[in-house]
Design a protein around this motif. Structure first.
Motif, PDB file in Angstrom:
ATOM      1  N   VAL A  66      25.577  27.297   1.223  1.00 17.92           N
ATOM      2  CA  VAL A  66      24.502  27.027   0.257  1.00 17.92           C
ATOM      3  C   VAL A  66      23.227  26.621   0.992  1.00 17.92           C
ATOM      4  CG1 VAL A  66      23.773  25.440  -1.569  1.00 17.92           C
ATOM      5  CG2 VAL A  66      26.024  26.507  -1.668  1.00 17.92           C
ATOM      6  N   ILE A  67      23.356  25.763   2.017  1.00 19.91           N
ATOM      7  CA  ILE A  67      22.190  25.357   2.799  1.00 19.91           C
ATOM      8  C   ILE A  67      21.576  26.562   3.506  1.00 19.91           C
ATOM      9  CG2 ILE A  67      21.474  24.004   4.818  1.00 19.91           C
ATOM     10  CD1 ILE A  67      23.504  21.875   3.884  1.00 19.91           C
ATOM     11  N   SER A  68      22.421  27.443   4.025  1.00 17.18           N
ATOM     12  CA  SER A  68      21.931  28.647   4.691  1.00 17.18           C
ATOM     13  C   SER A  68      21.144  29.535   3.717  1.00 17.18           C
ATOM     14  CB  SER A  68      23.110  29.424   5.267  1.00 17.18           C
ATOM     15  OG  SER A  68      22.714  30.673   5.741  1.00 17.18           O
ATOM     16  N   ILE A  69      21.664  29.707   2.540  1.00 16.64           N
ATOM     17  CA  ILE A  69      20.963  30.519   1.531  1.00 16.64           C
ATOM     18  C   ILE A  69      19.637  29.870   1.166  1.00 16.64           C
ATOM     19  CG2 ILE A  69      21.050  31.280  -0.878  1.00 16.64           C
ATOM     20  CD1 ILE A  69      24.024  31.766  -0.497  1.00 16.64           C
ATOM     21  N   ALA A  70      19.618  28.538   1.018  1.00 19.80           N
ATOM     22  CA  ALA A  70      18.376  27.837   0.676  1.00 19.80           C
ATOM     23  C   ALA A  70      17.326  28.027   1.770  1.00 19.80           C
ATOM     24  CB  ALA A  70      18.656  26.359   0.454  1.00 19.80           C
ATOM     25  N   ARG A  72      17.113  30.542   3.903  1.00 22.94           N
ATOM     26  CA  ARG A  72      16.664  31.947   3.868  1.00 22.94           C
ATOM     27  C   ARG A  72      15.675  32.172   2.732  1.00 22.94           C
ATOM     28  NH1 ARG A  72      22.419  35.030   4.585  1.00 22.94           N
ATOM     29  NH2 ARG A  72      23.038  33.957   6.482  1.00 22.94           N
ATOM     30  N   LEU A  73      15.971  31.613   1.561  1.00 25.31           N
ATOM     31  CA  LEU A  73      15.056  31.773   0.430  1.00 25.31           C
ATOM     32  C   LEU A  73      13.713  31.105   0.697  1.00 25.31           C
ATOM     33  CD1 LEU A  73      17.404  31.314  -2.646  1.00 25.31           C
ATOM     34  CD2 LEU A  73      16.218  33.384  -1.944  1.00 25.31           C
ATOM     35  N   ARG A  74      13.736  29.945   1.346  1.00 28.59           N
ATOM     36  CA  ARG A  74      12.490  29.267   1.683  1.00 28.59           C
ATOM     37  C   ARG A  74      11.673  30.116   2.664  1.00 28.59           C
ATOM     38  NH1 ARG A  74      13.309  24.415   4.925  1.00 28.59           N
ATOM     39  NH2 ARG A  74      14.954  24.042   3.419  1.00 28.59           N
ATOM     40  N   ALA A  75      12.343  30.726   3.640  1.00 29.17           N
ATOM     41  CA  ALA A  75      11.644  31.578   4.598  1.00 29.17           C
ATOM     42  C   ALA A  75      11.030  32.797   3.894  1.00 29.17           C
ATOM     43  CB  ALA A  75      12.594  32.028   5.704  1.00 29.17           C
ATOM     44  N   ILE A  76      11.754  33.361   2.940  1.00 31.63           N
ATOM     45  CA  ILE A  76      11.225  34.510   2.208  1.00 31.63           C
ATOM     46  C   ILE A  76      10.032  34.099   1.359  1.00 31.63           C
ATOM     47  CG2 ILE A  76      11.744  36.130   0.326  1.00 31.63           C
ATOM     48  CD1 ILE A  76      14.607  36.289   1.457  1.00 31.63           C
ATOM     49  N   GLU A  77      10.113  32.927   0.709  1.00 30.27           N
ATOM     50  CA  GLU A  77       8.994  32.444  -0.092  1.00 30.27           C
ATOM     51  C   GLU A  77       7.786  32.154   0.778  1.00 30.27           C
ATOM     52  OE1 GLU A  77      10.450  29.062  -2.175  1.00 30.27           O
ATOM     53  OE2 GLU A  77      11.505  30.246  -3.668  1.00 30.27           O
ATOM     54  N   ASP A  78       7.971  31.600   1.983  1.00 28.15           N
ATOM     55  CA  ASP A  78       6.863  31.317   2.883  1.00 28.15           C
ATOM     56  C   ASP A  78       6.198  32.616   3.351  1.00 28.15           C
ATOM     57  OD1 ASP A  78       7.324  28.653   2.602  1.00 28.15           O
ATOM     58  OD2 ASP A  78       8.414  28.431   4.502  1.00 28.15           O
ATOM     59  N   ARG A  79       6.978  33.634   3.610  1.00 27.96           N
ATOM     60  CA  ARG A  79       6.408  34.942   3.993  1.00 27.96           C
ATOM     61  C   ARG A  79       5.645  35.578   2.844  1.00 27.96           C
ATOM     62  NH1 ARG A  79      10.940  38.488   6.068  1.00 27.96           N
ATOM     63  NH2 ARG A  79      12.317  36.766   5.621  1.00 27.96           N
ATOM     64  N   GLY A  80       6.114  35.339   1.638  1.00 29.13           N
ATOM     65  CA  GLY A  80       5.462  35.927   0.458  1.00 29.13           C
ATOM     66  C   GLY A  80       4.110  35.287   0.184  1.00 29.13           C
TER      67      GLY A  80
END
Length: 82
Positions: A66-70, A72-80
């Motif tokens: 779950v922490i890993s997914i969180a 990854r999602l944060r990294a995707i949001e930062d790139r967006g």
């Protein structure tokens, strides 16, 4: 009207279950069957330590996932945002 019927049916089903449970309990007491609580109190779970360890390991793995997914999602949001 439909909700009233559902509530009434669930109440009657609960009361029927309670009646069956109490009838079984009284029948066991009348027959002299020792209650199950005494037998359960005599048991211990020391022989099953490996089961508890396995559950703890799985819970830790799921938490890490779950922490890993969180992250990854944060990294995707930062790139967006950029």
């Amino acid at each position: 009207m439909i909700m009233k019927n559902i509530v009434l049916r669930s109440l009657l089903l609960s009361l029927a279950g309670l009646a069956v449970t109490s009838a079984v309990t009284f029948a066991q007491e009348a027959a002299g069957v020792p209650p199950q609580v005494n037998r359960l109190a005599e048991q211990n779970l020391r022989a099953y330590w490996h089961v508890f360890a396995a559950y703890a390991l799985v819970i830790l793995m799921i938490g890490g996932w779950v922490i890993s997914i969180a992250r990854r999602l944060r990294a995707i949001e930062d790139r967006g945002v950029e």
